[in-house]
Design a protein around this motif. Structure first.
Motif, mmCIF file in Angstrom:
data_model
loop_
_atom_site.group_PDB
_atom_site.id
_atom_site.type_symbol
_atom_site.label_atom_id
_atom_site.label_comp_id
_atom_site.label_asym_id
_atom_site.label_seq_id
_atom_site.Cartn_x
_atom_site.Cartn_y
_atom_site.Cartn_z
ATOM 1 N N LEU A 1 9.064 0.595 -3.954
ATOM 2 C CA LEU A 1 8.335 -0.338 -4.831
ATOM 3 C C LEU A 1 7.523 -1.316 -3.988
ATOM 4 O O LEU A 1 6.372 -1.639 -4.296
ATOM 5 C CB LEU A 1 9.305 -1.122 -5.717
ATOM 6 C CG LEU A 1 10.116 -0.353 -6.755
ATOM 7 C CD1 LEU A 1 10.975 -1.313 -7.561
ATOM 8 C CD2 LEU A 1 9.210 0.437 -7.682
ATOM 9 N N ASP A 2 8.139 -1.795 -2.914
ATOM 10 C CA ASP A 2 7.474 -2.764 -2.038
ATOM 11 C C ASP A 2 6.278 -2.111 -1.341
ATOM 12 O O ASP A 2 5.183 -2.681 -1.321
ATOM 13 C CB ASP A 2 8.501 -3.276 -1.015
ATOM 14 C CG ASP A 2 7.888 -4.291 -0.067
ATOM 15 O OD1 ASP A 2 7.085 -5.121 -0.529
ATOM 16 O OD2 ASP A 2 8.206 -4.246 1.135
ATOM 17 N N MET B 1 4.452 0.325 -2.261
ATOM 18 C CA MET B 1 3.360 0.680 -3.172
ATOM 19 C C MET B 1 2.979 -0.473 -4.100
ATOM 20 O O MET B 1 2.173 -0.289 -4.998
ATOM 21 C CB MET B 1 3.745 1.919 -3.976
ATOM 22 C CG MET B 1 3.973 3.115 -3.071
ATOM 23 S SD MET B 1 4.204 4.646 -3.960
ATOM 24 C CE MET B 1 5.803 4.410 -4.619
ATOM 25 N N ARG B 2 3.591 -1.627 -3.915
ATOM 26 C CA ARG B 2 3.321 -2.801 -4.758
ATOM 27 C C ARG B 2 3.403 -2.412 -6.232
ATOM 28 O O ARG B 2 2.475 -2.633 -7.001
ATOM 29 C CB ARG B 2 1.967 -3.416 -4.433
ATOM 30 C CG ARG B 2 1.926 -3.979 -3.034
ATOM 31 C CD ARG B 2 0.748 -4.877 -2.785
ATOM 32 N NE ARG B 2 0.923 -5.562 -1.508
ATOM 33 C CZ ARG B 2 0.065 -6.415 -1.016
ATOM 34 N NH1 ARG B 2 -1.025 -6.735 -1.675
ATOM 35 N NH2 ARG B 2 0.297 -7.000 0.149
ATOM 36 N N SER C 1 -0.502 6.385 -2.086
ATOM 37 C CA SER C 1 -1.885 6.697 -1.697
ATOM 38 C C SER C 1 -1.940 6.976 -0.194
ATOM 39 O O SER C 1 -0.975 6.714 0.536
ATOM 40 C CB SER C 1 -2.790 5.519 -2.029
ATOM 41 O OG SER C 1 -2.490 4.443 -1.171
ATOM 42 N N ARG C 2 -3.083 7.474 0.254
ATOM 43 C CA ARG C 2 -3.206 7.776 1.692
ATOM 44 C C ARG C 2 -3.022 6.535 2.552
ATOM 45 O O ARG C 2 -2.422 6.598 3.631
ATOM 46 C CB ARG C 2 -4.555 8.410 1.972
ATOM 47 C CG ARG C 2 -4.606 9.827 1.498
ATOM 48 C CD ARG C 2 -5.789 10.545 2.057
ATOM 49 N NE ARG C 2 -5.846 11.877 1.463
ATOM 50 C CZ ARG C 2 -6.259 12.956 2.105
ATOM 51 N NH1 ARG C 2 -6.637 12.872 3.353
ATOM 52 N NH2 ARG C 2 -6.282 14.117 1.521
ATOM 53 N N SER C 3 -3.554 5.408 2.102
ATOM 54 C CA SER C 3 -3.403 4.206 2.928
ATOM 55 C C SER C 3 -1.944 3.759 2.948
ATOM 56 O O SER C 3 -1.452 3.264 3.965
ATOM 57 C CB SER C 3 -4.331 3.088 2.461
ATOM 58 O OG SER C 3 -4.143 2.825 1.109
ATOM 59 N N GLN C 4 -1.251 3.931 1.822
ATOM 60 C CA GLN C 4 0.177 3.574 1.805
ATOM 61 C C GLN C 4 0.966 4.547 2.677
ATOM 62 O O GLN C 4 1.892 4.140 3.389
ATOM 63 C CB GLN C 4 0.692 3.589 0.359
ATOM 64 C CG GLN C 4 0.161 2.421 -0.446
ATOM 65 C CD GLN C 4 0.218 2.646 -1.947
ATOM 66 O OE1 GLN C 4 0.424 3.758 -2.429
ATOM 67 N NE2 GLN C 4 0.022 1.574 -2.699
#
Lengths: 417, 382
Positions: free
Chosen positions: A60-61, A63-64, A103-106
């Motif tokens: 959760l953290d 990926m906000r 996502s890719r950045s995550q």
């Protein structure tokens, strides 16, 4: 079939990153890893978690992702987990199914924080994805949505996930956690195929222990004497029971706070009551949707075979079973069966209400006793004298000043509100 | 990965990335220039379009490089569409969501990314250094100021700054109110600056369905609580914030802040949702009120308005509240032009109130605040 981490104590630092998918036995796996973490640590396998849902909070953290009031507990959870993983000497496991939607950045941030970029000492990352055929995943996801307050009919849900635009939140989430080739594009685009492991969920009717055998092989747990007792499960509901929960959502969503929904509807009604009605027809994919799902799965299977990933199990498991003749539509359920489920639900709520009334009566008794004790204290001559002095002082300016000095000297104001 | 030669379509996309990094505003559909790969992966269409819009908003002075970098590496928080590929520069995979022309993205998708960046800014800025609290004047009048949060909270803060903190022996309880529609919008604003939550339209619908006023809008309840806690004769209902000063012994200088426009409230609500995953609830509320809200004050735009379908409900609730207050018999100050009347709690439904906040407006405000924050630096915006 190459185990991701054999043997546990040899070779470079490894991280087995289990990123999904939901409804593939992940809760059971995580429960076994959590309960056996000390034994696993002795074998060189690190499952860093202080609580059962520790990796969920970390996801959760990362990926906000707001999730039913758990946000505060998730603050900083990913960085803490990554630090613990980096401190592990052998093999570490990170596991949560919602990571599938990162996502890719995550993904980039996750891999970097786990040590994937640490030069010559960099951590060897293995991505593990447990997968199940869409024929079972689609109804399971709709049911999971209903257990999370959704009021969407099954037909609308199916329409949305079949919409190629995927613009709705439902379809965005569904494909984010279910589209196997895309999940692996995001999580595995920098990894060689031999470090990407797919664990397939066996078809219906397979031996009960087969999925665990596959997990056990992928995570290098074979031969370890683990406590495999099933303590946490996410039981499924039948067709009339799911229809009932959806009707409850429509009636109560706006008047029932999320913090009450989870214990009362999801836990008490769905999991502890309605899931026990096992003779109801099970939720299935409608026969007319079946060919579309199987075509899609076939294209996934071809892609997986072409990419050369390590498959633990049989990639053909992803093709699903043929449609069931006895399809029960949850949008037009048997009203008799729904009424039966509703009576069970009322019974459960009455019992819970009765229990809470008992708690209320006990607390009222304790409060009464506390008040009586307080009143006895107030009647003491020393208290009455002090009260008289304070009242006298408060009636004059000088007295109020003196009281103010006294209160400041005590370090607090008994009058603050 | 950065060393290999990218296919032509991908090179065109990297060219656009470089163009945007250098302050360009050309839309993707009109872009042709190639460049070599300059990162692990192409940023998503949302991030790239947000940077292009920032460049457009920035005017002659460019977007600071650090902000541009942060935008390109950001991810949209929460549930919603994933990072999307650019149409015409697809990775070649037949899987995943369809690529898009970034110009077609709804503003809501860009606000998602912007709210995450703003939440980071607010946390990085931190709370302003608290000003020294002046000594309480010994001859001050004792009071408590409660009621409409958007009116009572700032007035109380001004009184404290003048050495007149609330409290003291037998204080006058000033229950400060306004027309019910204004109070409802104020309560929503306070909620947005505290914990975020649902949109304005959803929130009002929930209250209407529950037939329940937000606690600080319910003046009868508030007055009743304080009457029980102190004494009914200490409670005064004030329906004109300009008249609070005289009641507490301040002749002039108390300023009643104007309500935040609807778009500013909605932006705060969205930033609050991201902050929930970065800081604890008390810190989040403090950051929203003391760090973000000052950046939103003065933003143009209309204020929130009660949806037509819920006006009958609110009027009915306000009339019941007026009756409860009348029966309780508290003295009333203000509420009618040149006089005192409990009718001042009835809604007025001024024209021009916003029911559904436009995402385009919220995005415009988010861009302005991001730029202001990046150019000013934490110490200035605080």
């Amino acid at each position: 079939m190459t185990p991701a981490s054999p043997p546990l104590t040899e070779g470079p630092r490894r991280v087995l990153l289990h990123v999904g998918t939901p409804k593939t036995g992940t809760s059971y796996l995580q429960d076994v890893l959590f309960r056996n973490r000390e034994l696993l640590a002795e074998q060189g396998l690190c499952y860093p978690a202080d609580r059962f849902d520790g990796h969920f909070l970390a996801a959760l953290d990362l990926m906000r992702l707001p999730w039913g009031g758990l946000e505060t507990q998730a603050i900083g959870a990913w960085d803490r987990l990554a630090e613990q993983v980096r401190a592990c000497q052998g093999t570490a496991v990170v596991s949560h199914e919602i990571l599938a939607t990162a996502s890719r950045s995550q993904v980039g941030r996750a891999l970097e924080s786990l040590g994937a970029d640490d030069g010559p000492d960099k951590t060897e990352i293995h991505v593990i994805l447990s997968v199940r055929d869409l024929v079972r995943q689609i109804p399971a996801e709709w049911q999971e949505n209903v257990k999370h307050r959704s009021t969407l009919s099954y037909a609308r849900f199916l329409e949305r996930i079949q919409d190629p635009e995927r613009a709705s939140r439902i379809s965005t989430w569904f494909w984010g956690v279910q589209e196997i080739p895309d999940i692996l594009n995001r999580w595995g685009h920098e990894l060689p195929p031999e470090r990407i492991h797919l664990v397939t969920v066996p078809p219906p009717g397979a031996p009960p222990g087969l999925l665990w055998e596959r997990f056990s092989h992928a995570f290098g747990l074979a031969g370890l004497d683990l406590d495999l007792t099933e303590e946490r499960a996410n039981p499924s509901l039948g067709v009339p029971e799911t229809a009932l929960v959806r009707r409850i959502n429509r009636a109560a969503n706006r008047v029932l706070d999320p913090s009450d929904y989870r214990p009362l509807v999801r836990e008490l009604l769905a999991h502890q009551t309605l899931s026990h009605r096992t003779s109801s027809p099970r939720l299935r994919l409608p026969p007319d949707v079946h060919p579309w799902a199987v075509d899609l799965e076939r294209s996934w299977v071809e892609e997986i075979e072409e990419r050369g990933y390590d498959v633990v199990g049989d990639v053909a498991d992803l093709l699903g079973v043929p449609p069931d003749d006895a399809y029960a539509d949850p949008d037009s359920p048997s009203e008799r069966a729904v009424a039966g489920a509703a009576v069970d639900a009322i019974r459960a709520l009455l019992l819970e209400n009765s229990r809470l009334r008992g708690v209320e009566a006990r607390l009222a008794g304790e409060l009464h006793e506390t008040r009586a004790a307080l009143e006895r204290a107030y009647l003491r001559p020393s208290y009455l004298l002090r009260e008289r002095v304070v009242r006298k002082l408060e009636s004059t300016g000088v007295g109020r000043g003196a009281m103010s000095v006294y209160r400041r000297a005590r370090g607090r104001s008994s009058r603050s509100a | 990965m950065t060393g290999t030669v990218a296919p032509p379509d991908e090179r065109r996309a990297w060219g656009w990335v470089a163009h945007l990094r250098s302050g360009g505003t050309t839309p993707w559909s009109a872009w042709t220039g190639p460049a070599e790969r300059a990162g692990r992966f192409l940023p998503g269409a949302q991030q790239l379009e947000l940077l292009r819009r920032l460049n457009e908003s920035a005017g002659p002075s460019p977007v600071p490089a650090e902000l541009a970098d942060r935008v390109l590496h950001a991810s949209a928080p929460g549930r919603g569409r994933p990072d999307l590929e650019l149409v015409g520069a697809e990775s070649g995979s037949a899987f995943g969501p369809r690529p898009v022309d970034p110009a077609d993205l709804p503003a809501d998708e860009l606000v998602r990314v912007a709210s995450s960046l703003l939440a980071d800014d607010v946390v990085a800025t931190g709370l302003p250094v608290p000003e020294g609290r002046p000594l309480a004047r010994p001859w001050r009048r004792h009071y408590r100021l409660v009621g409409d949060p958007a009116l009572a909270d700032p007035l109380r803060a001004q009184l404290i700054a003048r050495g007149r903190p609330p409290g003291g022996a037998r204080p006058r309880i000033i229950v400060l109110g306004a027309p019910a529609d204004r109070m409802l919008a104020d309560a929503f604003t306070a909620r947005a600056l505290d914990c975020g939550g649902p949109s304005w339209a959803e929130w009002v619908a929930i209250l209407a369905e529950r037939d329940q006023l937000a606690p600080r809008v319910d003046l009868a309840r508030t007055a009743g609580v304080w009457a029980e806690r102190t004494s009914p004769d200490q409670v005064t209902l004030v329906l004109d914030p300009q008249r609070v000063g005289r009641l507490v012994g301040v002749r002039s200088g108390l300023a009643v802040p104007p309500p935040l426009p609807a778009e500013a409230v909605d932006l705060a609500r969205r930033v609050a949702a991201v902050l929930a995953l970065l800081v604890t609830p008390p810190t989040r509320a403090a950051l929203l009120r003391e760090t973000l809200a000052p950046l939103l004050v003065g933003a143009p735009g209309p204020v929130l308005g009660v949806p037509e379908e819920h006006r009958a409900w609110l009027t009915g609730r306000a009339e019941r509240m007026r009756e409860q207050l009348r029966r309780a018999g508290y003295p009333v100050v203000g509420g009618a032009t040149g006089g005192d009347s409990l009718d001042g709690v009835l809604p007025v439904y001024a024209t021009g109130g916003v029911v559904d906040v436009a995402d385009d407006g919220v995005l415009g405000l988010a861009l302005a605040v991001l730029l202001r924050s990046a150019r000013s630096g934490p110490e200035v915006i605080a």
